[in-house]
Design an enzyme around this catalytic site. Structure first.
Site, PDB file in Angstrom:
ATOM      1  N   TRP A 101       0.860  -1.158   0.011  1.00 37.57           N
ATOM      2  CA  TRP A 101       0.084  -0.207  -0.011  1.00 37.57           C
ATOM      3  C   TRP A 101       0.879   1.312   0.168  1.00 37.57           C
ATOM      4  O   TRP A 101       0.422   2.368  -0.601  1.00 37.57           O
ATOM      5  CB  TRP A 101      -1.219   0.044   1.040  1.00 37.57           C
ATOM      6  CG  TRP A 101      -0.583   0.066   2.585  1.00 37.57           C
ATOM      7  CD1 TRP A 101       0.304  -0.423   3.281  1.00 37.57           C
ATOM      8  CD2 TRP A 101      -1.578   0.910   3.591  1.00 37.57           C
ATOM      9  NE1 TRP A 101       0.166  -0.285   4.700  1.00 37.57           N
ATOM     10  CE2 TRP A 101      -1.006   0.584   4.843  1.00 37.57           C
ATOM     11  CE3 TRP A 101      -2.933   1.465   3.385  1.00 37.57           C
ATOM     12  CZ2 TRP A 101      -1.544   1.154   5.982  1.00 37.57           C
ATOM     13  CZ3 TRP A 101      -3.120   1.958   4.429  1.00 37.57           C
ATOM     14  CH2 TRP A 101      -2.646   1.970   5.680  1.00 37.57           C
ATOM     15  N   GLN A 117      -2.026  -6.709   1.680  1.00 40.28           N
ATOM     16  CA  GLN A 117      -1.965  -5.298   2.490  1.00 40.28           C
ATOM     17  C   GLN A 117      -3.109  -4.733   1.914  1.00 40.28           C
ATOM     18  O   GLN A 117      -3.812  -5.252   0.783  1.00 40.28           O
ATOM     19  CB  GLN A 117      -0.744  -4.684   2.421  1.00 40.28           C
ATOM     20  CG  GLN A 117      -0.023  -4.542   3.509  1.00 40.28           C
ATOM     21  CD  GLN A 117       1.091  -3.572   3.536  1.00 40.28           C
ATOM     22  OE1 GLN A 117       1.535  -3.128   2.414  1.00 40.28           O
ATOM     23  NE2 GLN A 117       1.542  -3.168   4.674  1.00 40.28           N
ATOM     24  N   ASP A 138      -0.095  -2.631  12.065  1.00 37.53           N
ATOM     25  CA  ASP A 138       0.713  -3.920  12.730  1.00 37.53           C
ATOM     26  C   ASP A 138      -0.079  -3.977  14.191  1.00 37.53           C
ATOM     27  O   ASP A 138      -0.452  -5.090  14.393  1.00 37.53           O
ATOM     28  CB  ASP A 138       1.893  -3.521  12.738  1.00 37.53           C
ATOM     29  CG  ASP A 138       2.533  -3.321  11.490  1.00 37.53           C
ATOM     30  OD1 ASP A 138       1.523  -2.870  10.551  1.00 37.53           O
ATOM     31  OD2 ASP A 138       3.781  -3.455  11.154  1.00 37.53           O
ATOM     32  N   GLU A 191       7.168   9.215   9.465  1.00 44.14           N
ATOM     33  CA  GLU A 191       6.388   8.054   9.440  1.00 44.14           C
ATOM     34  C   GLU A 191       5.075   8.473   9.948  1.00 44.14           C
ATOM     35  O   GLU A 191       3.826   8.029   9.591  1.00 44.14           O
ATOM     36  CB  GLU A 191       7.230   6.896   9.816  1.00 44.14           C
ATOM     37  CG  GLU A 191       6.377   5.586   9.525  1.00 44.14           C
ATOM     38  CD  GLU A 191       7.020   4.326  10.083  1.00 44.14           C
ATOM     39  OE1 GLU A 191       8.203   4.584  10.724  1.00 44.14           O
ATOM     40  OE2 GLU A 191       6.536   3.353   9.917  1.00 44.14           O
TER      41      GLU A 191
HETATM   42  C1  GLC Z   1       4.725  -0.771   8.977  1.00 45.24           C
HETATM   43  C2  GLC Z   1       3.346  -0.185   8.675  1.00 45.24           C
HETATM   44  C3  GLC Z   1       2.565  -0.580   7.457  1.00 45.24           C
HETATM   45  C4  GLC Z   1       3.566  -0.187   6.216  1.00 45.24           C
HETATM   46  C5  GLC Z   1       5.164  -0.476   6.572  1.00 45.24           C
HETATM   47  C6  GLC Z   1       5.964   0.174   5.625  1.00 45.24           C
HETATM   48  O1  GLC Z   1       4.698  -1.940   8.955  1.00 45.24           O
HETATM   49  O2  GLC Z   1       2.399  -0.820   9.700  1.00 45.24           O
HETATM   50  O3  GLC Z   1       1.136  -0.010   7.375  1.00 45.24           O
HETATM   51  O4  GLC Z   1       3.124  -0.618   4.996  1.00 45.24           O
HETATM   52  O5  GLC Z   1       5.558  -0.339   7.642  1.00 45.24           O
HETATM   53  O6  GLC Z   1       5.724   1.384   5.601  1.00 45.24           O
END
Ligand code: GLC
Length: 414
Positions: free
Chosen positions: A34, A100, A156, A380
């Site tokens: 995603w 995802q 997560d 982030e």
């Molecule tokens: C973490 C986030 C996830 C994302 C990934 C890479 O695992 O929770 O949503 O896709 O990092 O950014």
């Protein structure tokens, strides 16, 4: 073009590894599903060709059964765990065995609006259709989309999964070395008990050869989730429009939309009064008011039942939207999906709100996201109470949503 626009573009270009984009240097060295869809939308703002390539490289990793994996391990990087050897999917390029949130069709819709390349659309369309069909075939419970691993929802360590995760048996997990906590402050990351469970679920999938039927029947974790359900619903609506553009018969997609709409209703927790995750194994709601609950407008549902809850949460934080209820028992302002603000989710929520005519709330969420980025940079995620930046810096999806939304004057037509 502002300095922020220039910086956002530079982040996307800097995270480009040649046809795919990493989320951020170090912490996430591969192509995430995603994240790539958001990256494509960001590129669409200044380099449509590069945007198309992002989605083309993502969809090229599709499995024969239609699944599009959550990570594509283009080049092995020992700084990430669990890597390709742990997943053991036997795919080339190596991938994980789970999916995802299906943002890709909506990203294609955006790209097509920027660059109406019918040949590229026609090449991606059947792949998107096959992915959505895979969800309908293997992942519905009473019409709601189920995840088989918390990483599939992209949220997560959300409190939404705590109940279902508690019963995952970790006795066979053994020793392992995490890499994520070497890159960022461990206080901002999931805990060891979470990681043990992530691995136990992974090993189950690997040991049954990623057999979706076996995972559905006997897998250790199966939760019907509002974020996946709402995002797939939206993606199906966008895909139907793209199909019509190509002169395709979209009846099958219309059927999925009806099924998913009914499924969304099974995620309404009447006691708590909000959309909620539902543990398929026990039938229990999580009782977790999370950012996923506010994606109902993005899904195109004509339903304002979430509005009072949203307004109440907006009144209780400096920066919207916290990923979990700030007064909930599990709230933690810095720990990943247990409180922090995520720009991409804000973009989805605000887009839905604007489309439904809730401009005050849509603007508040956009303005907060903009302020966080302007003051702290393209991080982030962020603390919703004090705005502290967290996780990785120079982050691809934060740059992308700046270019398509947070840094833009017009919040309506996204
Ligand atoms: C973490 C986030 C996830 C994302 C990934 C890479 O695992 O929770 O949503 O896709 O990092 O950014």
């Amino acid at each position: 073009m502002t300095d922020f626009d220039a910086e956002a573009r530079a982040i996307l270009v800097g995270n480009d590894r040649g046809g795919y984009t990493v989320p951020t240097k170090g912490l996430y060295p591969y192509q995430w599903n995603w994240d790539s869809a958001f990256a494509a939308m960001g590129f669409a703002a200044f380099d449509a060709d590069r945007g198309w390539r992002e989605l083309e490289s993502l969809m090229a990793a599709q499995w024969p059964n239609g699944m599009v994996p959550h990570i594509i391990f283009h080049e092995v990087d020992l700084g990430y765990f669990p890597g390709p050897d742990v997943w053991g999917t036997g795919r080339e390029p190596a991938t994980t065995g789970i999916t995802q949130p299906p943002i890709a069709a909506s990203a294609v819709a955006r790209l097509f609006a920027a660059d109406a390349d019918k040949a590229r659309l026609a090449a991606l369309y059947p792949k998107l259709l096959a992915w959505h069909r895979w969800f309908v075939e293997y992942r519905l419970d009473r019409g709601a989309v189920c995840i088989t691993h918390p990483w599939e929802a992209g949220r997560d360590n959300a409190p939404d999964w705590d109940g279902a995760m508690a019963s995952v048996d970790t006795s066979g997990v053994g020793e392992y070395i995490r890499r994520d906590t070497a890159h960022v402050n461990p206080e901002m990351r999931p805990q060891k008990a979470d990681y043990d469970r992530y691995l136990a679920i992974l090993y189950f999938g690997r040991d049954c050869g990623w057999d979706e039927v076996e995972i559905a029947d006997n897998g250790p974790f199966r939760v019907a989730d509002p974020s996946m359900t709402f995002i797939l619903l939206r993606a199906c609506r966008d895909l139907a429009v793209l199909g019509a553009e190509l002169g395709e018969d979209t009846e099958e997609i219309e059927g999925w939309i009806a099924v998913l709409e009914a499924g969304a209703e099974t995620l309404w927790n009447p006691e708590a009064g909000h959309y909620d995750s539902r543990d398929v194994r026990t039938g229990q709601f999580a009782g977790s008011l999370s950012c996923a609950s506010y994606l109902c407008w993005y899904a195109g549902l004509v339903d304002d039942r979430m509005l009072p809850k949203l307004q109440s949460v907006l009144a209780r934080v400096r920066y919207a939207v916290p990923s979990y209820d700030p007064d909930g028992p599990e709230f933690n302002a810095l720990r990943y999906w247990r409180g922090p603000v995520w720009g991409i989710v804000n973009y989805l929520i605000s887009t839905g709100l604007a489309e439904a005519g809730h401009m005050t709330e849509a603007a508040r969420i956009r303005d907060d996201t903009r302020a966080l980025i302007e003051v702290h940079g393209f991080y982030e995620y962020f603390d919703p109470l004090e705005g502290r930046p967290a996780g990785g810096a120079a982050f691809t999806w934060t740059a992308a949503i700046w270019l398509i939304w947070a840094g833009q004057a017009d919040i309506g037509a996204n």
